[in-house]
Design a protein around this motif. Structure first.
Motif, short mmCIF file in Angstrom:
data_model
loop_
_atom_site.label_atom_id
_atom_site.label_comp_id
_atom_site.label_asym_id
_atom_site.label_seq_id
_atom_site.Cartn_x
_atom_site.Cartn_y
_atom_site.Cartn_z
N ASN A 117 11.64 -7.82 -5.08
CA ASN A 117 11.37 -8.20 -6.47
C ASN A 117 10.31 -7.30 -7.09
O ASN A 117 10.39 -6.95 -8.28
N LEU A 118 9.32 -6.92 -6.28
CA LEU A 118 8.28 -6.00 -6.77
C LEU A 118 8.89 -4.65 -7.13
O LEU A 118 8.59 -4.08 -8.20
N LEU A 119 9.76 -4.13 -6.26
CA LEU A 119 10.40 -2.85 -6.54
C LEU A 119 11.24 -2.91 -7.81
O LEU A 119 11.25 -1.96 -8.62
N GLN A 120 11.94 -4.02 -8.01
CA GLN A 120 12.77 -4.15 -9.21
C GLN A 120 11.93 -4.22 -10.48
O GLN A 120 12.26 -3.60 -11.49
N SER A 121 10.82 -4.95 -10.42
CA SER A 121 9.96 -5.05 -11.61
C SER A 121 9.29 -3.71 -11.93
O SER A 121 9.19 -3.31 -13.09
N LEU A 122 8.87 -2.98 -10.88
CA LEU A 122 8.27 -1.66 -11.09
C LEU A 122 9.31 -0.66 -11.60
O LEU A 122 8.99 0.22 -12.40
N GLN A 123 10.53 -0.81 -11.13
CA GLN A 123 11.60 0.07 -11.60
C GLN A 123 11.82 -0.08 -13.10
O GLN A 123 11.96 0.90 -13.83
N LYS A 124 11.85 -1.34 -13.58
CA LYS A 124 12.03 -1.58 -15.01
C LYS A 124 10.82 -1.08 -15.81
O LYS A 124 10.97 -0.49 -16.88
N GLU A 125 9.64 -1.32 -15.27
CA GLU A 125 8.41 -0.95 -15.99
C GLU A 125 8.24 0.56 -16.07
O GLU A 125 7.84 1.10 -17.12
N LEU A 126 8.54 1.27 -14.99
CA LEU A 126 8.27 2.71 -14.92
C LEU A 126 9.51 3.58 -15.10
O LEU A 126 9.39 4.80 -15.11
N GLY A 127 10.69 2.96 -15.22
CA GLY A 127 11.92 3.73 -15.40
C GLY A 127 12.31 4.52 -14.17
O GLY A 127 12.79 5.65 -14.28
N LEU A 128 12.13 3.95 -13.00
CA LEU A 128 12.40 4.66 -11.75
C LEU A 128 13.87 4.64 -11.38
O LEU A 128 14.62 3.73 -11.76
N SER A 129 14.29 5.63 -10.62
CA SER A 129 15.57 5.62 -9.93
C SER A 129 15.29 5.42 -8.44
O SER A 129 14.32 5.96 -7.92
N LEU A 130 16.13 4.63 -7.79
CA LEU A 130 15.90 4.30 -6.38
C LEU A 130 17.10 4.65 -5.52
O LEU A 130 18.24 4.46 -5.94
N ILE A 131 16.82 5.16 -4.33
CA ILE A 131 17.82 5.22 -3.26
C ILE A 131 17.33 4.23 -2.21
O ILE A 131 16.27 4.41 -1.61
N PHE A 132 18.09 3.16 -2.01
CA PHE A 132 17.64 2.04 -1.19
C PHE A 132 18.50 1.95 0.06
O PHE A 132 19.68 1.63 0.00
N ILE A 133 17.90 2.26 1.22
CA ILE A 133 18.60 2.23 2.51
C ILE A 133 18.27 0.92 3.21
O ILE A 133 17.10 0.53 3.31
N ILE A 169 12.36 7.29 -6.16
CA ILE A 169 11.76 6.89 -4.89
C ILE A 169 12.88 6.61 -3.89
O ILE A 169 13.84 5.91 -4.21
N ILE A 170 12.74 7.18 -2.70
CA ILE A 170 13.67 6.92 -1.61
C ILE A 170 13.06 5.83 -0.74
O ILE A 170 11.98 6.01 -0.17
N CYS A 171 13.73 4.69 -0.65
CA CYS A 171 13.24 3.56 0.14
C CYS A 171 14.02 3.51 1.45
O CYS A 171 15.18 3.09 1.47
N ASP A 172 13.40 3.96 2.52
CA ASP A 172 14.07 4.04 3.82
C ASP A 172 13.84 2.75 4.60
O ASP A 172 12.86 2.63 5.33
N GLU A 173 14.73 1.79 4.42
CA GLU A 173 14.63 0.48 5.06
C GLU A 173 13.24 -0.12 4.89
O GLU A 173 12.56 -0.45 5.88
N PRO A 174 12.78 -0.30 3.66
CA PRO A 174 11.39 -0.71 3.42
C PRO A 174 11.10 -2.17 3.76
O PRO A 174 9.93 -2.56 3.81
N VAL A 175 12.14 -2.99 3.99
CA VAL A 175 11.89 -4.41 4.24
C VAL A 175 12.38 -4.87 5.61
O VAL A 175 12.25 -6.04 5.94
N ILE A 203 0.85 -1.20 0.00
CA ILE A 203 0.00 0.00 0.00
C ILE A 203 0.89 1.25 0.00
O ILE A 203 0.63 2.22 -0.73
N GLY A 204 1.94 1.23 0.82
CA GLY A 204 2.87 2.35 0.85
C GLY A 204 3.57 2.56 -0.49
O GLY A 204 3.78 3.70 -0.92
N ILE A 205 3.91 1.47 -1.16
CA ILE A 205 4.53 1.56 -2.48
C ILE A 205 3.55 2.15 -3.49
O ILE A 205 3.91 3.01 -4.31
#
Length: 347
Positions: free
Chosen positions: A220-236, A201-207, A188-190
């Motif tokens: 895996n969801l974040l990675q698939s959405l990144q490819k689909e939507l062309g996102l850049s991520l900062i993953f903490i 999207i800044i992912c502040d310890e999301p898991v 839901i947050g995603i």
């Protein structure tokens, strides 16, 4: 043979430079500093507050479609740095240049508009959701805030479409957060973060608050959405295995400072900073034989207080190879974008 190896190495570096040149630079952070005033314990009313240096001069670059992982112990400034990027925490110095504009200098209204392009996913999935709002209202709130001209039907259609993308059934749109598991709440947050179609999207310890099996699903969801939507991520994250899996580059922080940064393969294959080596040695190996044989580099002592950080190199009080010169000079990052380290003893 030596000349051939040198030519291949030079060709590899040139190819890396060309790949970087082809990418679009989205975010460039230069010498960002965040400080907090801690009230003095003195009884005198005019006593000056102490300065807590949460982030002490961090610089990064983030390119289109890239994932930058940020790791370090609790209290090293990772989350504070992430919040400072989007103005949730004020910076006292430095710049955050987003697509050519310095966000730290923008007026409130302009900065508010920029937040459509940069969204955040928080650590505790349930605590970040309003318990009095339905799932549909939570995901739709950014749309109603930034696009008030949309009709209720249009908003509902976009919300249902986004719920489907993150793996939620649209028929649960009228349920409340407490009716979902931790993994579903993070979905839901995603969805809430993605509904505005941001560029980063800044992912502040999301898991970190999720079970191991659910962690893999969310990553895996974040990675698939990144490819689909062309996102850049900062993953903490604290889990280096997850960071290694999802990141293109990794930044290692210690006491508000960057001690090492580089491409994931290079950094994990050959960590140079003593702190990075200690972190890497703590990563469990699935093979029990190799796990028993590996050497764990233990860090002695506790993390120093950011209210009174050590002089010179901030890691010297726990460094197993520190010398007297480490207390006199503060090291700077040396190297290139592929791999850079902040240590006086590393050539």
């Amino acid at each position: 043979m030596t000349d051939v190896v040198k030519q291949e190495a030079a060709a590899g570096k040139a190819a890396k430079k060309n790949r970087v040149a082809d990418k679009k630079l989205l975010l460039e952070v230069n010498d960002l500093k965040v400080q907090f005033d801690i009230p003095s314990k003195s009884l005198w009313p005019w006593a000056k507050p102490s300065k807590l240096k949460a982030v002490d001069g961090v610089s990064i670059k983030l390119y289109e479609g890239e994932t930058l992982g940020i790791v370090g112990e609790s209290g090293c400034g990772k989350s504070t740095f992430a919040r400072a990027l989007i103005g949730l925490v004020p910076a006292v110095a430095g710049s955050v240049v987003w697509l050519g504009q310095d966000l730290t200098r923008l007026p409130y209204k302009e900065m508010r508009e920029k937040r459509k392009e940069i969204q955040m996913i928080f650590q505790d999935p349930l605590a970040s959701l309003n318990p009095r709002m339905t799932v549909g209202d939570i995901i739709a709130e950014p749309l109603r805030t930034f696009f008030p001209q949309l009709s209720k039907v249009e908003v509902k259609e976009q919300v249902k479409d986004m719920m489907t993308k993150v793996g939620l059934l649209p028929n649960v749109i009228n349920r409340y957060p407490h009716e979902f598991s931790g993994g579903q709440c993070q979905r839901i947050g995603i969805a809430r973060a993605l509904i505005l179609k941001p560029k980063m999207i800044i992912c502040d310890e999301p898991v970190s608050a999720l079970d191991v099996s659910i962690q893999a699903q969310v990553v895996n969801l974040l990675q698939s959405l990144q490819k689909e939507l062309g996102l850049s991520l900062i993953f903490i994250a604290h889990d280096l295995s997850i960071v290694k899996h999802i990141s293109d580059r990794v930044l290692v922080m210690y006491l508000g400072n960057v001690v090492e940064v580089g491409e994931t393969k290079a950094l994990f294959a050959e960590p140079k900073h003593p702190y990075t080596k200690a972190l890497m040695s703590a990563v469990p190996i699935p093979d029990p034989i190799l796990e028993r044989q590996k050497k764990i580099e233990m860090l002695e002592g506790d993390l120093p207080s950011p209210l009174n950080p050590p002089s010179g190199c901030v890691f010297r009080t726990r460094c197993p190879v520190a010398k007297a010169s480490c207390a006199e000079t503060k090291p700077t990052l040396t190297g290139d974008e592929a791999h850079a380290v902040s240590c006086l003893l590393v050539a």
